[in-house]
Design a protein around this motif. Structure first.
Motif, PDB file in Angstrom:
ATOM      1  N   HIS A   1      29.790  24.384   5.734  1.00  0.00           N
ATOM      2  CA  HIS A   1      31.683  24.178   5.141  1.00  0.00           C
ATOM      3  C   HIS A   1      32.339  23.427   5.770  1.00  0.00           C
ATOM      4  CE1 HIS A   1      30.406  27.852   2.583  1.00  0.00           C
ATOM      5  NE2 HIS A   1      29.587  27.767   3.688  1.00  0.00           N
ATOM      6  N   VAL A   2      32.348  23.152   7.319  1.00  0.00           N
ATOM      7  CA  VAL A   2      33.391  22.345   8.215  1.00  0.00           C
ATOM      8  C   VAL A   2      32.636  21.455   9.056  1.00  0.00           C
ATOM      9  CG1 VAL A   2      35.457  22.274   9.652  1.00  0.00           C
ATOM     10  CG2 VAL A   2      35.444  24.300   7.727  1.00  0.00           C
ATOM     11  N   ALA A   3      32.660  20.133   9.684  1.00  0.00           N
ATOM     12  CA  ALA A   3      32.324  19.621  10.440  1.00  0.00           C
ATOM     13  C   ALA A   3      32.152  20.509  11.653  1.00  0.00           C
ATOM     14  CB  ALA A   3      32.730  18.315  10.363  1.00  0.00           C
ATOM     15  N   SER A   4      31.225  20.889  12.160  1.00  0.00           N
ATOM     16  CA  SER A   4      30.801  21.599  13.585  1.00  0.00           C
ATOM     17  C   SER A   4      29.579  21.077  14.407  1.00  0.00           C
ATOM     18  CB  SER A   4      30.266  22.663  12.336  1.00  0.00           C
ATOM     19  OG  SER A   4      31.078  23.604  11.952  1.00  0.00           O
ATOM     20  N   VAL A   5      30.235  21.413  15.640  1.00  0.00           N
ATOM     21  CA  VAL A   5      29.560  20.943  17.088  1.00  0.00           C
ATOM     22  C   VAL A   5      29.160  22.243  18.365  1.00  0.00           C
ATOM     23  CG1 VAL A   5      31.340  19.826  17.828  1.00  0.00           C
ATOM     24  CG2 VAL A   5      29.370  18.925  18.736  1.00  0.00           C
ATOM     25  N   MET A   6      28.505  22.080  18.821  1.00  0.00           N
ATOM     26  CA  MET A   6      28.326  23.556  19.956  1.00  0.00           C
ATOM     27  C   MET A   6      28.481  22.831  20.962  1.00  0.00           C
ATOM     28  SD  MET A   6      26.585  25.929  18.466  1.00  0.00           S
ATOM     29  CE  MET A   6      26.491  27.602  20.142  1.00  0.00           C
ATOM     30  N   LEU A   7      28.409  23.488  22.062  1.00  0.00           N
ATOM     31  CA  LEU A   7      28.279  23.011  23.287  1.00  0.00           C
ATOM     32  C   LEU A   7      27.754  23.963  24.042  1.00  0.00           C
ATOM     33  CD1 LEU A   7      28.458  20.941  25.536  1.00  0.00           C
ATOM     34  CD2 LEU A   7      31.281  21.965  26.444  1.00  0.00           C
ATOM     35  N   PHE A   8      26.495  24.392  24.772  1.00  0.00           N
ATOM     36  CA  PHE A   8      26.105  24.768  25.489  1.00  0.00           C
ATOM     37  C   PHE A   8      26.368  24.604  27.382  1.00  0.00           C
ATOM     38  CE2 PHE A   8      21.337  25.785  23.227  1.00  0.00           C
ATOM     39  CZ  PHE A   8      22.839  27.020  21.790  1.00  0.00           C
ATOM     40  N   VAL A   9      26.043  26.241  27.923  1.00  0.00           N
ATOM     41  CA  VAL A   9      26.506  26.567  29.425  1.00  0.00           C
ATOM     42  C   VAL A   9      25.286  27.129  30.324  1.00  0.00           C
ATOM     43  CG1 VAL A   9      28.738  27.056  31.106  1.00  0.00           C
ATOM     44  CG2 VAL A   9      29.151  26.324  28.598  1.00  0.00           C
ATOM     45  N   ARG A  10      24.980  26.394  30.963  1.00  0.00           N
ATOM     46  CA  ARG A  10      24.048  27.185  31.331  1.00  0.00           C
ATOM     47  C   ARG A  10      23.440  28.276  31.619  1.00  0.00           C
ATOM     48  NH1 ARG A  10      22.152  23.628  37.135  1.00  0.00           N
ATOM     49  NH2 ARG A  10      24.999  23.557  37.329  1.00  0.00           N
ATOM     50  N   SER A  11      22.491  28.794  31.787  1.00  0.00           N
ATOM     51  CA  SER A  11      22.182  30.313  31.647  1.00  0.00           C
ATOM     52  C   SER A  11      21.445  30.675  32.744  1.00  0.00           C
ATOM     53  CB  SER A  11      21.332  30.501  30.546  1.00  0.00           C
ATOM     54  OG  SER A  11      22.118  31.014  29.654  1.00  0.00           O
ATOM     55  N   PRO A  12      21.767  31.034  34.102  1.00  0.00           N
ATOM     56  CA  PRO A  12      21.229  31.324  35.331  1.00  0.00           C
ATOM     57  C   PRO A  12      20.194  32.093  34.903  1.00  0.00           C
ATOM     58  CG  PRO A  12      23.607  31.186  36.101  1.00  0.00           C
ATOM     59  CD  PRO A  12      23.406  31.477  34.288  1.00  0.00           C
ATOM     60  N   GLY A  13      18.912  31.532  35.426  1.00  0.00           N
ATOM     61  CA  GLY A  13      17.499  32.179  35.385  1.00  0.00           C
ATOM     62  C   GLY A  13      16.728  32.265  33.412  1.00  0.00           C
ATOM     63  N   GLY A  14      17.962  31.711  32.802  1.00  0.00           N
ATOM     64  CA  GLY A  14      17.787  32.234  31.633  1.00  0.00           C
ATOM     65  C   GLY A  14      18.135  33.268  30.549  1.00  0.00           C
ATOM     66  N   ILE A  15      18.789  34.177  31.654  1.00  0.00           N
ATOM     67  CA  ILE A  15      18.910  35.457  31.177  1.00  0.00           C
ATOM     68  C   ILE A  15      19.857  35.560  29.941  1.00  0.00           C
ATOM     69  CG2 ILE A  15      19.541  37.711  31.755  1.00  0.00           C
ATOM     70  CD1 ILE A  15      17.918  36.722  34.362  1.00  0.00           C
TER      71      ILE A  15
ATOM     72  N   HIS B   1      20.841  41.344  28.448  1.00  0.00           N
ATOM     73  CA  HIS B   1      20.486  41.631  29.397  1.00  0.00           C
ATOM     74  C   HIS B   1      21.770  41.721  30.413  1.00  0.00           C
ATOM     75  CE1 HIS B   1      18.467  42.337  32.977  1.00  0.00           C
ATOM     76  NE2 HIS B   1      18.040  43.149  32.003  1.00  0.00           N
ATOM     77  N   PRO B   2      22.093  42.433  30.614  1.00  0.00           N
ATOM     78  CA  PRO B   2      23.475  43.039  31.756  1.00  0.00           C
ATOM     79  C   PRO B   2      23.403  41.831  33.359  1.00  0.00           C
ATOM     80  CG  PRO B   2      21.787  44.948  31.518  1.00  0.00           C
ATOM     81  CD  PRO B   2      21.528  43.950  30.711  1.00  0.00           C
ATOM     82  N   ASP B   3      22.221  41.468  33.642  1.00  0.00           N
ATOM     83  CA  ASP B   3      22.607  40.549  34.254  1.00  0.00           C
ATOM     84  C   ASP B   3      22.620  38.679  33.715  1.00  0.00           C
ATOM     85  OD1 ASP B   3      21.132  42.063  36.133  1.00  0.00           O
ATOM     86  OD2 ASP B   3      18.784  41.802  35.722  1.00  0.00           O
ATOM     87  N   GLU B   4      22.814  39.418  32.620  1.00  0.00           N
ATOM     88  CA  GLU B   4      23.237  37.672  31.991  1.00  0.00           C
ATOM     89  C   GLU B   4      24.560  36.791  32.530  1.00  0.00           C
ATOM     90  OE1 GLU B   4      24.252  36.596  27.943  1.00  0.00           O
ATOM     91  OE2 GLU B   4      25.835  37.960  27.992  1.00  0.00           O
ATOM     92  N   ASP B   5      24.989  35.483  33.390  1.00  0.00           N
ATOM     93  CA  ASP B   5      25.366  35.395  34.056  1.00  0.00           C
ATOM     94  C   ASP B   5      26.077  33.821  33.910  1.00  0.00           C
ATOM     95  OD1 ASP B   5      27.191  35.290  36.251  1.00  0.00           O
ATOM     96  OD2 ASP B   5      25.936  35.715  37.526  1.00  0.00           O
ATOM     97  N   VAL B   6      27.082  32.811  34.478  1.00  0.00           N
ATOM     98  CA  VAL B   6      27.460  31.739  34.338  1.00  0.00           C
ATOM     99  C   VAL B   6      27.683  31.366  35.614  1.00  0.00           C
ATOM    100  CG1 VAL B   6      28.146  32.151  31.958  1.00  0.00           C
ATOM    101  CG2 VAL B   6      29.956  32.101  33.977  1.00  0.00           C
ATOM    102  N   LEU B   7      27.098  30.250  36.501  1.00  0.00           N
ATOM    103  CA  LEU B   7      28.145  29.263  37.226  1.00  0.00           C
ATOM    104  C   LEU B   7      29.248  28.823  37.191  1.00  0.00           C
ATOM    105  CD1 LEU B   7      24.847  27.281  38.236  1.00  0.00           C
ATOM    106  CD2 LEU B   7      25.806  30.192  38.915  1.00  0.00           C
ATOM    107  N   LEU B   8      30.929  29.552  38.192  1.00  0.00           N
ATOM    108  CA  LEU B   8      31.972  28.728  37.861  1.00  0.00           C
ATOM    109  C   LEU B   8      31.710  27.621  37.297  1.00  0.00           C
ATOM    110  CD1 LEU B   8      34.472  29.717  37.972  1.00  0.00           C
ATOM    111  CD2 LEU B   8      34.447  29.284  40.534  1.00  0.00           C
ATOM    112  N   GLU B   9      31.219  26.806  38.399  1.00  0.00           N
ATOM    113  CA  GLU B   9      31.221  25.327  38.705  1.00  0.00           C
ATOM    114  C   GLU B   9      30.480  25.044  36.880  1.00  0.00           C
ATOM    115  OE1 GLU B   9      27.319  25.941  40.797  1.00  0.00           O
ATOM    116  OE2 GLU B   9      29.303  27.115  40.694  1.00  0.00           O
ATOM    117  N   ASP B  10      29.734  25.514  36.293  1.00  0.00           N
ATOM    118  CA  ASP B  10      29.178  24.819  34.696  1.00  0.00           C
ATOM    119  C   ASP B  10      30.225  25.505  33.884  1.00  0.00           C
ATOM    120  OD1 ASP B  10      27.419  24.465  36.099  1.00  0.00           O
ATOM    121  OD2 ASP B  10      25.996  26.201  35.030  1.00  0.00           O
TER     122      ASP B  10
END
Length: 410
Positions: A365-379, A382-391
């Motif tokens: 319906h609308v021109a769309s785009v996505m940006l992925f941010v790294r998932s440490p451990g690919g998790i 799950h409660p261990d899901e995380d991100v890196l501050l620099e990312d």
């Protein structure tokens, strides 16, 4: 241009806000927040407060999406959005990170005059947990949330419409949730939820397409009987049939390049250790970037279920819960997102998304785009899901630069 030190402080605030929202849960000691559950009220209060402080005019639409608009009502509009609900026992960043980054992008333009407006949306539902129907928030946005879906019931026999009314909203005003006609684009930040970026040593990735997916509910109907007195050759064991089929699901997926197939939930009735299971329900999720491959696999898995049942005198039926075609994202906006990455010193990485996201509902319906941010451990999920501050810092920088490029086009 925001100073590097200010941007890093803003990125830290994004992470802190995600963790703060994770505390609002239906289950003590974990993060479980489904569509319009009571904890969502406090989430709304916090998110609306942050949006207001960033200079946005805030509303909650009829499906419970929190929406903040920065800029003139008639200006061309860019939406930045993701979801605020979670899976059971979730992490702090799936969906929520995208909303918090959207608010941060608006904060970066505080006091600046833009020729475009920015609308940040926190979708009320994406995961499909409570009603086994995903994307309720984004479907309302694009006008595809129909009366049949509004009548779907949860395990407590509460319909979607009932849940909307119980939250103090009016389902008869659902049409008002539709996106503004001046909307020109949609951006979604999201954690990758997989290991590809980490394997490449990269912080960010530009999504080119979202794979198609089919979700089905299978019912295996046999006959319950005493576990001690029913000989094996006279049993109609629904769980044995379902179990054989689950193995067939795994074998087909392992043998088909790019296919993923998951039986993520299985329930046996009556559920007693000394009773032959007479009925089993199972949820199947099948995904592939090519719709024809996915369709062929679903057909083979239907046949496998029927075969597993026939060998044991168990009747098998199924119903389709979701049929979502693969969705390509907008080439023009994707090019701008790549340019934004290059402008901040990040070489673009292109990849497809194996997970479903609100962008796949909005993109037709609308021109769309996505940006992925790294998932440490690919998790993720799950409660261990995380991100890196620099990312997160890098994602914010790309988001700000992307808005500049979109604004320059007007």
């Amino acid at each position: 241009m925001i100073k590097l030190s200010d941007r890093r402080e803003m990125a830290a605030r994004v992470v802190a806000r995600c963790r703060e929202l994770a505390a609002y849960s239906e289950v003590a000691g974990e993060t479980t927040r489904t569509f319009l559950s009571e904890p969502m009220r406090e989430v709304h209060r916090l998110v609306a407060g942050w949006m207001t402080s960033a200079g946005m005019a805030v509303t909650v639409d009829a499906i419970g999406n929190v929406r903040g608009v920065f800029g003139g009502a008639g200006a061309p509009r860019l939406i930045i959005a993701s979801h605020l609900d979670t899976v059971p026992n979730a992490g702090a960043f799936d969906g929520i990170l995208g909303v918090m980054l959207g608010i941060a992008v608006v904060e970066a333009f505080a006091g600046a005059g833009l020729p475009i407006a920015i609308e940040v949306i926190g979708f009320s539902e994406e995961e499909g947990v409570r009603f086994r129907r995903p994307f309720l928030g984004s479907m309302a946005l694009v006008g595809t949330l129909d009366e049949m879906t509004l009548g779907v019931k949860d395990t407590n026999a509460v319909t979607v419409s009932d849940a909307v009314r119980g939250f103090g909203l009016d389902p008869s005003r659902m049409g008002e949730a539709r996106l503004s006609p001046v909307t020109k684009g949609y951006l979604e930040f999201h954690i990758e939820q997989g290991p590809v970026l980490e394997s490449l040593g990269r912080a960010l990735g530009v999504v080119t397409a979202l794979v198609g997916q089919t979700r089905l509910e299978f019912t295996f109907a046999g006959h319950s009987n005493h576990a001690g007195t029913t000989p094996m050759h006279l049993r109609r064991d629904a769980l044995a049939a379902a179990s054989a089929w689950v193995v067939a699901v795994e074998e087909l997926a392992r043998g088909t390049d790019g296919l993923v197939a998951t039986v993520g939930r299985i329930e046996a009735f009556p559920g007693a250790g000394n009773v032959v299971p007479g009925k089993v329900t199972a949820l199947l999720d099948v995904r592939h970037a090519e719709d024809w491959v996915r369709g062929e696999a679903v057909g083979r898995l239907m046949d496998a279920a029927a075969s597993a049942g026939a060998k044991r005198g168990v009747a098998v039926s199924h119903r389709v819960l979701m049929e979502q075609a693969a969705v390509g994202l907008d080439v023009g906006l994707t090019g701008m997102l790549e340019e934004a990455m290059r402008n901040i010193g990040e070489a673009p990485v292109l990849l497809a998304s194996g997970a479903g996201h609100d962008a796949m509902i909005v993109a037709p319906h609308v021109a769309s785009v996505m940006l992925f941010v790294r998932s440490p451990g690919g998790i993720s999920h799950h409660p261990d899901e995380d991100v890196l501050l620099e990312d997160v810092d890098a994602a914010l920088a790309v988001g700000v630069e992307f808005v500049r490029l979109v604004a320059a086009a007007y």
